[in-house]
Scaffold this motif. Structure first.
Motif, PDB file in Angstrom:
ATOM      1  N   UNK A  68       0.859  -1.191   0.014  1.00 19.54           N
ATOM      2  CA  UNK A  68      -0.001   0.085   0.047  1.00 19.54           C
ATOM      3  C   UNK A  68       1.157   1.351   0.045  1.00 19.54           C
ATOM      4  N   UNK A  69       0.365   2.351  -0.414  1.00 19.85           N
ATOM      5  CA  UNK A  69       1.003   3.630  -0.479  1.00 19.85           C
ATOM      6  C   UNK A  69       0.167   4.726  -0.214  1.00 19.85           C
ATOM      7  N   UNK A  70       0.395   5.630   0.837  1.00 21.34           N
ATOM      8  CA  UNK A  70      -0.568   6.610   1.111  1.00 21.34           C
ATOM      9  C   UNK A  70       0.229   7.887   0.516  1.00 21.34           C
ATOM     10  N   UNK A  71      -0.599   8.882  -0.025  1.00 21.14           N
ATOM     11  CA  UNK A  71       0.019   9.955  -0.668  1.00 21.14           C
ATOM     12  C   UNK A  71      -1.060  11.041  -0.616  1.00 21.14           C
ATOM     13  N   UNK A  72      -0.718  12.365  -0.876  1.00 20.74           N
ATOM     14  CA  UNK A  72      -1.576  13.528  -0.763  1.00 20.74           C
ATOM     15  C   UNK A  72      -1.202  14.360  -2.175  1.00 20.74           C
ATOM     16  N   UNK A  73      -2.564  14.840  -2.800  1.00 20.46           N
ATOM     17  CA  UNK A  73      -2.190  15.468  -4.015  1.00 20.46           C
ATOM     18  C   UNK A  73      -1.574  17.052  -4.059  1.00 20.46           C
ATOM     19  N   UNK A  74      -1.243  17.585  -4.845  1.00 20.04           N
ATOM     20  CA  UNK A  74      -0.620  18.883  -4.959  1.00 20.04           C
ATOM     21  C   UNK A  74      -1.224  19.972  -4.178  1.00 20.04           C
ATOM     22  N   UNK A  76      -3.238  19.435  -1.788  1.00 26.56           N
ATOM     23  CA  UNK A  76      -3.444  18.976  -0.274  1.00 26.56           C
ATOM     24  C   UNK A  76      -4.803  18.548   0.312  1.00 26.56           C
ATOM     25  N   UNK A  77      -5.649  18.637  -0.623  1.00 26.66           N
ATOM     26  CA  UNK A  77      -7.091  18.466  -0.356  1.00 26.66           C
ATOM     27  C   UNK A  77      -7.708  16.875  -0.722  1.00 26.66           C
ATOM     28  N   UNK A  78      -6.833  16.274  -0.978  1.00 24.97           N
ATOM     29  CA  UNK A  78      -7.296  14.623  -1.146  1.00 24.97           C
ATOM     30  C   UNK A  78      -6.016  13.714  -0.888  1.00 24.97           C
ATOM     31  N   UNK A  79      -6.303  12.600  -0.164  1.00 25.12           N
ATOM     32  CA  UNK A  79      -5.373  11.807   0.335  1.00 25.12           C
ATOM     33  C   UNK A  79      -5.676  10.514  -0.171  1.00 25.12           C
ATOM     34  N   UNK A  80      -5.010   9.958  -0.637  1.00 21.00           N
ATOM     35  CA  UNK A  80      -5.086   8.639  -1.666  1.00 21.00           C
ATOM     36  C   UNK A  80      -4.484   7.459  -0.746  1.00 21.00           C
ATOM     37  N   UNK A  81      -5.096   6.368  -1.189  1.00 21.89           N
ATOM     38  CA  UNK A  81      -4.438   5.203  -0.453  1.00 21.89           C
ATOM     39  C   UNK A  81      -4.250   4.034  -1.837  1.00 21.89           C
TER      40      UNK A  81
END
Length: 125
Positions: A68-74, A76-81
């Motif tokens: 799994x990888x967690x990340x944030x969009x440019x 900073x309003x969306x967090x992905x998994x």
């Protein structure tokens, strides 16, 4: 008010992939540590991954590290998994949560003050 909204859940076969999204509301100002938790039927809620909204080192549960990888969009309003190589034990309701904790680990459920309603992930053999 809905502060966090998850999406992207679904049913996949073993080894498949899914990408979950967590839309962070503008109402969240102080709780900038974002995490994903999951809960299987009849079991407790466990932390999966977490990251500081603006910057920092992500943290993962041992059971998902490397998959799994967690990340944030440019913005900073969306967090992905991003979930890869999914296993049946990954099945559960996945929740996005926000806390004011400083980081260093995913932390406990009680530390999170904002929660989404969850998105279901089902992995079948």
């Amino acid at each position: 008010q809905v502060h966090l909204v998850e999406s992207g859940g679904g049913s996949v076969q073993v080894g498949g992939s899914l990408r979950l999204s967590c839309a962070v509301s503008k109402t969240i100002v102080d709780a900038n540590y974002i995490a994903w938790f999951r809960q299987a039927p009849g079991q407790g809620r466990e932390g999966v991954a977490a990251v500081y909204r603006w910057a920092g080192t992500p943290h993962y549960a041992d059971s998902v590290r490397g998959r799994f990888r967690i990340s944030v969009d440019n913005l900073k309003v969306t967090v992905f998994l991003e979930m890869n190589s999914l296993k049946p034990e990954d099945t559960g309701m996945y929740y996005c949560a926000a806390a004011t904790r400083p980081g260093g680990s995913i932390g406990e459920v009680s530390e999170y003050t904002h929660w989404g309603k969850g998105t279901q992930v089902t992995v079948s053999s």
